[in-house]
Design a protein around this motif. Sequence first.
Motif, short mmCIF file in Angstrom:
data_model
loop_
_atom_site.label_atom_id
_atom_site.label_comp_id
_atom_site.label_asym_id
_atom_site.label_seq_id
_atom_site.Cartn_x
_atom_site.Cartn_y
_atom_site.Cartn_z
N GLY A 178 5.50 -1.95 12.72
CA GLY A 178 4.67 -2.22 13.89
C GLY A 178 4.01 -3.58 13.82
N SER A 179 3.54 -3.95 12.65
CA SER A 179 2.93 -5.28 12.48
C SER A 179 3.95 -6.38 12.69
CB SER A 179 2.31 -5.40 11.08
OG SER A 179 1.22 -4.52 10.95
N ALA A 180 5.18 -6.17 12.25
CA ALA A 180 6.24 -7.18 12.45
C ALA A 180 6.52 -7.39 13.93
CB ALA A 180 7.51 -6.77 11.71
N VAL A 181 6.55 -6.31 14.69
CA VAL A 181 6.78 -6.41 16.13
C VAL A 181 5.59 -7.10 16.80
CG1 VAL A 181 7.21 -5.10 18.25
CG2 VAL A 181 8.35 -4.44 16.12
N GLU A 182 4.40 -6.81 16.30
CA GLU A 182 3.19 -7.48 16.80
C GLU A 182 3.29 -8.98 16.57
OE1 GLU A 182 -1.65 -7.44 16.08
OE2 GLU A 182 -0.42 -5.91 15.10
N GLU A 210 0.83 -1.21 0.00
CA GLU A 210 0.00 0.00 0.00
C GLU A 210 0.86 1.26 0.00
OE1 GLU A 210 -3.77 2.08 2.30
OE2 GLU A 210 -3.11 0.09 2.92
N GLY A 211 1.91 1.25 0.79
CA GLY A 211 2.79 2.42 0.85
C GLY A 211 3.47 2.70 -0.48
N SER A 212 3.76 1.66 -1.23
CA SER A 212 4.43 1.87 -2.52
C SER A 212 3.54 2.62 -3.50
CB SER A 212 4.87 0.53 -3.13
OG SER A 212 3.75 -0.16 -3.66
N GLY A 213 2.25 2.57 -3.27
CA GLY A 213 1.31 3.24 -4.15
C GLY A 213 1.05 4.69 -3.77
N ARG A 214 1.64 5.14 -2.72
CA ARG A 214 1.46 6.53 -2.28
C ARG A 214 2.39 7.45 -3.03
NH1 ARG A 214 -3.01 7.06 1.17
NH2 ARG A 214 -3.59 4.88 1.52
N SER A 215 1.99 8.70 -3.14
CA SER A 215 2.74 9.63 -4.00
C SER A 215 3.86 10.37 -3.28
CB SER A 215 1.80 10.63 -4.66
OG SER A 215 1.08 11.34 -3.67
N LEU A 221 12.99 -3.09 6.83
CA LEU A 221 11.97 -2.04 6.97
C LEU A 221 12.58 -0.76 7.54
CD1 LEU A 221 8.92 -4.12 8.27
CD2 LEU A 221 9.09 -2.93 6.07
N ASN A 222 13.47 -0.91 8.50
CA ASN A 222 14.16 0.27 9.04
C ASN A 222 14.95 0.98 7.96
OD1 ASN A 222 13.53 0.76 11.74
ND2 ASN A 222 14.89 -0.87 12.45
N GLY A 223 15.67 0.21 7.16
CA GLY A 223 16.45 0.79 6.07
C GLY A 223 15.57 1.49 5.05
N MET A 263 4.04 1.42 9.67
CA MET A 263 2.94 0.51 10.03
C MET A 263 3.36 -0.95 9.84
SD MET A 263 0.50 2.49 11.03
CE MET A 263 -1.00 1.55 10.91
N ALA A 264 4.08 -1.23 8.75
CA ALA A 264 4.56 -2.59 8.50
C ALA A 264 5.51 -3.03 9.62
CB ALA A 264 5.27 -2.67 7.14
#
Length: 122
Positions: free
Chosen positions: A73-77, A54-59, A110-112, A70-71
């Motif tokens: 955060g989901s990984a830590v979850e 989804e983020g890749s589709g943002r401008s 993701l951090n990178g 957000m991704a």
Amino acid sequence: MYVYSFEKLEVWVESKEFTKIIYKITSSFPDTEKFGLTNQIRRATVSICSNIAEGSGRSTFKDKAHFTTMAFGSAVEVLNQLIISFELNFVTEKDYFDCRPMLESITNKLNGLRNYQLGQIK
């Protein structure tokens, strides 16, 4: 066939493959967890690769970085849910110790990606 930009990201490929692994692992969870931990960990895992896509589709890079966050955060979850699943003996020791480095690789990437995206904000 057109290949979208997120499909070229190593972190998306890794998180998609990790999602399939989590689905296989959770297929052996007790039936009583079908709407509990099984559902929670699966949804959180799918959320990692979905937020990358989804983020890749943002401008703007600011929006992209938000979805990368957000991704993360989901990984830590997922890690939290994996720990709980292991402590409840729903996950084998082998699966648990195989999944931890996969999650570490995903969160590092993701951090990178997030650092790159934030660095592009002008």
